[in-house]
Design an enzyme around this catalytic site. Structure first.
Site, PDB file in Angstrom:
ATOM      1  N   SER A 478    -129.406 -47.183 -34.884  1.00  0.00           N
ATOM      2  CA  SER A 478    -130.381 -47.943 -35.670  1.00  0.00           C
ATOM      3  C   SER A 478    -130.849 -47.198 -36.920  1.00  0.00           C
ATOM      4  O   SER A 478    -131.518 -47.785 -37.765  1.00  0.00           O
ATOM      5  CB  SER A 478    -131.595 -48.293 -34.804  1.00  0.00           C
ATOM      6  OG  SER A 478    -132.265 -47.132 -34.373  1.00  0.00           O
ATOM      7  N   LYS A 521    -140.825 -51.164 -33.222  1.00  0.00           N
ATOM      8  CA  LYS A 521    -140.682 -50.311 -34.405  1.00  0.00           C
ATOM      9  C   LYS A 521    -141.620 -50.745 -35.524  1.00  0.00           C
ATOM     10  O   LYS A 521    -142.261 -49.916 -36.173  1.00  0.00           O
ATOM     11  CB  LYS A 521    -139.232 -50.335 -34.884  1.00  0.00           C
ATOM     12  CG  LYS A 521    -138.263 -49.665 -33.912  1.00  0.00           C
ATOM     13  CD  LYS A 521    -136.821 -49.815 -34.368  1.00  0.00           C
ATOM     14  CE  LYS A 521    -135.869 -49.153 -33.395  1.00  0.00           C
ATOM     15  NZ  LYS A 521    -134.451 -49.320 -33.781  1.00  0.00           N
TER      16      LYS A 521
END
Length: 646
Positions: A478, A521
């Site tokens: 990611s 996130k």
């Protein structure tokens, strides 16, 4: 018999004075009389035996006339050959043992036997005629469905347990046969956890034998042989049962590979999804679910806003706006907590605010580590900047999973570049702190550089990428887009916005791909910006394909609506470049664009290397050429270090 002298028995002295002829005569007479007496005694015994036999026959005949019709009346109720045969043997046994039905009270033999535990009481004289109903499914409507919560040997297969008599001996009988789940589910379905069954001794081996033979055998379960007793061997019972075992997919695949009997015994596999598609009437379904919980746990009623919040929580657990988690137990826990907070605040109805309170309290109980990390960021221990612009530095986003709680945290990603032939070095890989997925992402990054900048000239560069202040294992891809943009910024000398954190995976053609944990996130960077102070320009850049996975808390949504925080979605590396730098991505042919400046810098580095080495242009291509003529890196490499550098 003694000889007589007159009216009295003859003494021994008198018998000795008799003549020998007289003595012989007396002896002959005695023998004749003894034979006559013996013959009479034998006749008496024969008469007595015949009399007893005739009496016994009369008793049997009389008892048969009483017992036979009673047993036949019971037998006629059942159409079963084995049961009919048993009733015939029962009648014969009762007629042959009529003495059991006589009164034994006060008998000397009974008292003597009871002393040693052989016959504890008259009531046990009829043990042979008792019936042990091992399984009774007469009250069921349809096939039995049994769920075994503890699939050990005794619970699954049953057992024959022993009992101690007065002499300390371990005895057993057919009355001590206890049914297991397999027998209780005979003709129906049995459900149990496969992992727990595999952990129990002897269970898996006996289960396979039973299923393959189609018969259930009973044994005394004594795995350690502590007690010694003669075991019964009941006739095997025909078994016809459907097993439904529950377990994780890994166990299924391992058994498929390593147990040759497993594919034959368990032929149907059914996967259960951890989430469910939202139906048109999902609100009504959730309301009915809550109503069922209310009837069970005496909870307060929920208004429509509270139901909507529960649906949002279910989607958040599933990680998809179009789905709801199938783990209803977690939603039930949240509903109970919401009802508790509503009752504590004196409300008569659970509202959306009470559900939000329950959510915040649950987070508060688990976010100690997250708060401590944010505290380190606030006091400067962890270097994270949320203002300004810097070259070769960017805020990436990672996720930390702590049991049932996950949170996002920003991580500083930096890149340094210079002239040389080392290629792109992954510092995390060199230090053995990265996983396979992270290393693969770095190799994909190299592929992007080749596709974009190595079409017209070779690449000769030396660069390193690191995730700063990271001291544990790093896994996942990611951070690929953050590393790539950070590296290109270092080459082009273009500063990147520090008030934007970015997450996303990238393929070799620059397309941004979805990643996991995008909600956590975004909320993690929001919490950091809130702690350091909002500027109105801060936000997070996510892949466009992750929009459906973004399910934010109300606080974050309100901040976005008010313009204090932002979320951007991008589809390509070019869009991320323009967002983070404010410079048009362009192409390598356009000098004033981001790509143009990167390519110009790569050409400058190539020219410098050419002048220093004074070799033909074609020989300066260690970046992508293959073959034995490639120059080798003189630096020593660790084992397995084949793909860490460009």
């Amino acid at each position: 018999m003694l000889p007589k002298s007159g009216d009295r028995p003859m003494s021994a002295e008198e018998f000795d004075t008799l003549a020998s002829e007289k003595k012989e005569e007396i002896s002959r007479n005695q023998n004749e009389i003894g034979q006559m007496v013996s013959a009479v005694m034998n006749q008496q015994r024969e008469i007595g035996q015949k009399l007893r036999e005739e009496v016994r026959n009369i008793e049997r005949d009389f008892a048969g006339r009483l017992i036979g019709p009673a047993i036949d009346a019971i037998k006629n109720h059942y159409d079963n050959d084995k049961l009919s045969s048993w009733f015939v043997k029962l009648k014969e046994h009762m007629i042959e043992h009529l003495q059991r039905f006589r009164d034994r009270e006060g008998g000397q033999q009974h008292a003597f036997s009871a002393m040693f535990g052989a016959m504890p009481g008259p009531e046990n004289s009829f043990t042979d005629y008792e019936i042990n109903v091992v399984v009774d499914n007469s009250e069921l409507h349809g096939a039995p469905v049994i769920s075994e919560e503890s699939p050990n040997y005794k619970n699954l297969f049953g057992t024959i347990y022993g009992s101690m008599d007065r002499a300390g001996r371990l005895l057993t009988s057919f009355n001590n046969i206890k049914a297991g789940s397999l027998l209780r589910a005979n003709g129906g379905y049995l459900v149990f956890n496969l992992v727990e069954a595999l952990m129990e001794p002897l269970v898996w081996k006996e289960l396979k034998r039973t299923l393959k033979s189609g018969e259930l055998e009973y044994h005394i379960y004594d795995p350690f042989g502590v007690f010694a007793t003669s075991s019964l061997r009941p006739e095997p019972i025909p078994l016809k049962v459907k097993l439904a075992v529950v377990g994780n997919p890994l166990i299924y695949h391992l058994l498929q590979i390593y147990d040759e009997d497993f594919p034959e015994l368990f032929k149907v596999k059914a996967d259960f999804s951890p989430d469910l598609d939202k139906v048109d009437n999902v609100e009504m379904v959730m309301a009915r679910f809550v109503q069922k919980l209310r009837s069970q746990d005496n909870m307060l009623p929920f208004d429509p806003g509270a139901i909507a919040e529960l649906i949002k929580i279910g989607s958040r657990m599933a990680g998809d706006k179009e789905k709801v988690t199938s783990e209803l137990s977690k939603l039930a826990d949240m509903a109970r907590e919401s009802s508790f907070w509503a009752a504590r605040q004196g409300a008569s109805v659970v509202t959306a605010e009470h559900v939000l309170t329950a959510t915040e309290e649950k987070i508060y109980r688990s976010n100690l580590i997250a708060e401590r990390m944010r505290e380190y960021i606030a006091n400067g221990t962890l270097l994270i900047s949320t203002e300004g612009a810097l070259i070769g530095q960017l805020n990436g986003l990672s996720i930390i999973q702590l049991g049932d709680y996950a949170f996002g945290r920003p991580s500083r990603i930096t890149a340094s570049v210079g002239i040389g032939g080392s290629g792109v070095i992954n510092i995390e890989r060199e230090s053995r702190l990265s996983g396979n997925s992270f290393d693969k992402a770095m190799l994909i990054l190299e592929g992007y550089l080749r596709n974009t900048y190595a079409k017209n000239h070779p690449l000769v560069l030396s660069a390193s990428i690191a995730m700063e202040q990271s001291y544990g294992m790093i896994e996942g891809d990611s951070a690929t887009i953050a590393e790539l943009v950070c590296l290109l910024s270092a080459f082009a000398g273009i500063p990147l916005r520090q008030d934007i954190a970015i997450t996303g995976s990238v393929n070799q053609w620059g397309q941004v791909q979805a990643v996991g944990g995008v909600t956590q996130k975004v909320e993690g960077f929001y919490a950091v910006c809130k702690l350091l102070g909002f500027t109105g320009e801060q936000g997070v850049c996510i892949p466009e394909s992750n929009i459906r996975n973004l399910i934010l808390r109300r606080e974050v949504i309100d901040a976005i609506r008010e313009g204090r925080f932002h979320v951007w979605a991008v589809r390509s590396v070019d869009e991320a470049m323009e967002l983070l730098s404010g410079v048009q991505a362009g192409s390598i042919e356009q000098v004033d664009t981001f790509h143009g400046r990167v390519d110009q810098r790569l050409l400058e580095m190539l020219d410098i290397v050419k002048k220093q080495r004074a070799v033909p242009h074609e020989r300066e291509a260690p970046f992508y050429q293959t073959g034995p003529e490639l120059p080798r890196d003189p630096r020593p490499r660790l084992p397995g270090d084949e793909g860490g550098r460009i």
